[in-house]
Design a protein around this motif. Structure first.
Motif, PDB file in Angstrom:
ATOM      1  N   LEU A  95     -10.215  26.499 -17.520  1.00 54.55           N
ATOM      2  CA  LEU A  95     -11.292  25.538 -17.334  1.00 54.55           C
ATOM      3  C   LEU A  95     -11.077  24.311 -18.215  1.00 54.55           C
ATOM      4  N   PRO A  96     -11.619  23.150 -17.858  1.00 50.07           N
ATOM      5  CA  PRO A  96     -12.405  22.897 -16.653  1.00 50.07           C
ATOM      6  C   PRO A  96     -11.515  22.786 -15.419  1.00 50.07           C
ATOM      7  N   LYS A  97     -12.134  22.884 -14.242  1.00 52.23           N
ATOM      8  CA  LYS A  97     -11.385  22.820 -12.993  1.00 52.23           C
ATOM      9  C   LYS A  97     -10.894  21.402 -12.712  1.00 52.23           C
ATOM     10  N   ASN A  98      -9.758  21.334 -12.024  1.00 46.78           N
ATOM     11  CA  ASN A  98      -9.307  20.048 -11.492  1.00 46.78           C
ATOM     12  C   ASN A  98     -10.108  19.648 -10.267  1.00 46.78           C
ATOM     13  N   ASN A  99     -10.515  20.661  -9.480  1.00 48.61           N
ATOM     14  CA  ASN A  99     -11.216  20.349  -8.245  1.00 48.61           C
ATOM     15  C   ASN A  99     -12.034  21.544  -7.779  1.00 48.61           C
ATOM     16  N   ASP A 100     -13.282  21.274  -7.424  1.00 50.11           N
ATOM     17  CA  ASP A 100     -14.185  22.257  -6.833  1.00 50.11           C
ATOM     18  C   ASP A 100     -14.568  21.702  -5.469  1.00 50.11           C
ATOM     19  N   GLU A 101     -14.139  22.376  -4.402  1.00 49.69           N
ATOM     20  CA  GLU A 101     -14.200  21.734  -3.085  1.00 49.69           C
ATOM     21  C   GLU A 101     -14.751  22.660  -2.004  1.00 49.69           C
ATOM     22  N   PHE A 102     -15.565  22.076  -1.124  1.00 56.52           N
ATOM     23  CA  PHE A 102     -15.949  22.704   0.144  1.00 56.52           C
ATOM     24  C   PHE A 102     -15.375  21.842   1.256  1.00 56.52           C
ATOM     25  N   ARG A 103     -14.780  22.489   2.252  1.00 56.38           N
ATOM     26  CA  ARG A 103     -14.041  21.754   3.270  1.00 56.38           C
ATOM     27  C   ARG A 103     -14.390  22.244   4.669  1.00 56.38           C
ATOM     28  N   ILE A 104     -14.555  21.308   5.585  1.00 58.84           N
ATOM     29  CA  ILE A 104     -14.714  21.602   7.009  1.00 58.84           C
ATOM     30  C   ILE A 104     -13.535  20.985   7.743  1.00 58.84           C
ATOM     31  N   TRP A 105     -12.927  21.738   8.659  1.00 63.33           N
ATOM     32  CA  TRP A 105     -11.722  21.216   9.308  1.00 63.33           C
ATOM     33  C   TRP A 105     -11.592  21.677  10.767  1.00 63.33           C
ATOM     34  N   PRO A 106     -11.706  20.745  11.702  1.00 57.13           N
ATOM     35  CA  PRO A 106     -11.318  21.008  13.087  1.00 57.13           C
ATOM     36  C   PRO A 106      -9.815  20.803  13.243  1.00 57.13           C
ATOM     37  N   GLN A 107      -9.216  21.521  14.184  1.00 54.47           N
ATOM     38  CA  GLN A 107      -7.789  21.340  14.415  1.00 54.47           C
ATOM     39  C   GLN A 107      -7.433  21.641  15.875  1.00 54.47           C
ATOM     40  N   LEU A 108      -6.293  21.125  16.276  1.00 49.21           N
ATOM     41  CA  LEU A 108      -5.737  21.336  17.609  1.00 49.21           C
ATOM     42  C   LEU A 108      -4.295  21.810  17.452  1.00 49.21           C
ATOM     43  N   VAL A 109      -3.933  22.868  18.179  1.00 46.12           N
ATOM     44  CA  VAL A 109      -2.563  23.390  18.159  1.00 46.12           C
ATOM     45  C   VAL A 109      -2.009  23.347  19.576  1.00 46.12           C
ATOM     46  N   LEU A 110      -0.833  22.742  19.722  1.00 43.76           N
ATOM     47  CA  LEU A 110      -0.113  22.680  20.994  1.00 43.76           C
ATOM     48  C   LEU A 110       1.169  23.484  20.854  1.00 43.76           C
ATOM     49  N   VAL A 111       1.430  24.359  21.824  1.00 45.05           N
ATOM     50  CA  VAL A 111       2.574  25.259  21.762  1.00 45.05           C
ATOM     51  C   VAL A 111       3.441  25.063  22.999  1.00 45.05           C
ATOM     52  N   GLN A 112       4.740  25.056  22.785  1.00 45.71           N
ATOM     53  CA  GLN A 112       5.689  24.953  23.883  1.00 45.71           C
ATOM     54  C   GLN A 112       6.836  25.915  23.635  1.00 45.71           C
ATOM     55  N   SER A 113       7.279  26.624  24.675  1.00 49.47           N
ATOM     56  CA  SER A 113       8.376  27.573  24.552  1.00 49.47           C
ATOM     57  C   SER A 113       9.618  27.044  25.246  1.00 49.47           C
ATOM     58  N   ILE A 114      10.743  27.185  24.557  1.00 48.21           N
ATOM     59  CA  ILE A 114      12.044  26.848  25.123  1.00 48.21           C
ATOM     60  C   ILE A 114      12.894  28.106  25.013  1.00 48.21           C
ATOM     61  N   GLY A 115      12.942  28.890  26.074  1.00 48.75           N
ATOM     62  CA  GLY A 115      13.561  30.202  25.987  1.00 48.75           C
ATOM     63  C   GLY A 115      12.757  31.066  25.040  1.00 48.75           C
ATOM     64  N   ASN A 116      13.417  31.671  24.049  1.00 48.81           N
ATOM     65  CA  ASN A 116      12.721  32.476  23.044  1.00 48.81           C
ATOM     66  C   ASN A 116      12.211  31.650  21.872  1.00 48.81           C
ATOM     67  N   LEU A 117      12.605  30.392  21.826  1.00 50.31           N
ATOM     68  CA  LEU A 117      12.178  29.516  20.733  1.00 50.31           C
ATOM     69  C   LEU A 117      10.796  28.944  21.040  1.00 50.31           C
ATOM     70  N   LYS A 118       9.889  29.070  20.068  1.00 49.83           N
ATOM     71  CA  LYS A 118       8.538  28.557  20.223  1.00 49.83           C
ATOM     72  C   LYS A 118       8.340  27.353  19.313  1.00 49.83           C
ATOM     73  N   ILE A 119       7.933  26.217  19.905  1.00 48.47           N
ATOM     74  CA  ILE A 119       7.676  24.991  19.163  1.00 48.47           C
ATOM     75  C   ILE A 119       6.174  24.782  19.069  1.00 48.47           C
ATOM     76  N   GLU A 120       5.690  24.472  17.882  1.00 48.84           N
ATOM     77  CA  GLU A 120       4.253  24.296  17.674  1.00 48.84           C
ATOM     78  C   GLU A 120       3.980  22.979  16.966  1.00 48.84           C
ATOM     79  N   GLN A 121       2.973  22.268  17.452  1.00 49.19           N
ATOM     80  CA  GLN A 121       2.462  21.081  16.764  1.00 49.19           C
ATOM     81  C   GLN A 121       0.999  21.334  16.411  1.00 49.19           C
ATOM     82  N   ARG A 122       0.661  21.116  15.139  1.00 45.28           N
ATOM     83  CA  ARG A 122      -0.712  21.331  14.687  1.00 45.28           C
ATOM     84  C   ARG A 122      -1.270  20.047  14.106  1.00 45.28           C
TER      85      ARG A 122
END
Length: 240
Positions: A95-122
């Protein structure tokens, strides 16, 4: 048992690295529980604790949860919230703390597969209520994962993944952080995943957390509604 052939060499490398780099390598520990209500809706809870040295000088913990909506097999929307606590360096939870935080976060994830490889954008927006005032932050993560191993119970037990995430703010210097993760996942069962990884974090002139290298270990457990007709393979990239 084949997992042992992957795990033992990795652990030997990690502990040898730690012995030589004790002042540089921290730990990053994750426990995540997810409940899938149906093919579209799910909820999750997660706890993390981090240290600036290898399982010493603990400086950070977080508790968060949220709801996911899968509108398409390649599109996932999430709304999450949590508490994020950062302490000063020099010991465990100083102590003392560097940061005391409450956070709200919306997000979107897009996924694409190329064969067995999976690509993700977040894409994630964070609305941060901190001890230093209100802040906005925006995050973009590009990731790829590759499952392998003999199929058992309709899933492959191993996965290699890599990701790079950029953090931006609405105030100078605008660019805040870069986070790179290389990880190996093992699924002993359909519902559980063990993750071992190496994470490098670079921070640009911020004091709410320290950028450096971390050994990451995570345990992810998923529960399914019995009425669900199909289950995912559970090898999607894990949130952090």
């Amino acid at each position: 048992m084949r997992f042992i052939y992957f795990l033992v060499p990795l652990l030997v490398f990690v502990f040898n690295y730690c012995n030589g780099q004790q002042n540089d390598l921290g730990s990053w520990n994750i426990v995540n529980i997810k409940y899938s209500v149906n093919d579209h809706w799910s909820a999750f809870g997660e706890a993390q604790v981090r240290s600036l040295k290898f399982y010493s000088n603990f400086h950070y913990y977080e508790f968060k949860g949220g709801v996911n909506y899968k509108s398409h097999k390649n599109v996932i929307y999430t709304v999450g919230a949590g508490t994020y606590q950062t302490y000063k360096e020099g010991g465990s939870f100083v102590l003392p703390k560097n940061n005391d935080e409450f956070r709200i976060w919306p997000q979107l994830v897009l996924v694409q597969s190329i064969g067995n490889l999976k690509i993700e954008q977040r894409y994630r927006a964070e609305f941060r209520f901190t001890s230093n005032g209100y802040k906005n932050r925006f995050r973009y993560r590009l990731a790829a994962s590759y499952p392998f191993g003999k199929v058992k119970n309709d899933f492959k037990p191993f996965q290699l993944s890599a990701s790079n995430e950029l953090f931006f703010t609405t105030t100078e210097p605008y660019f805040e952080r870069n986070r790179i993760l290389l990880a190996f996942n093992y699924k002993p069962t359909k519902s559980s995943t063990i993750q071992l990884g190496y994470l490098h974090q670079f921070d640009y002139k911020i004091n709410d957390e320290t950028g450096r290298d971390f050994f990451q270990i995570g345990y992810f457990f998923e529960l399914f509604n019995r009425k669900m007709k199909t289950h995912e393979d559970g090898l999607e990239l894990k949130d952090t």
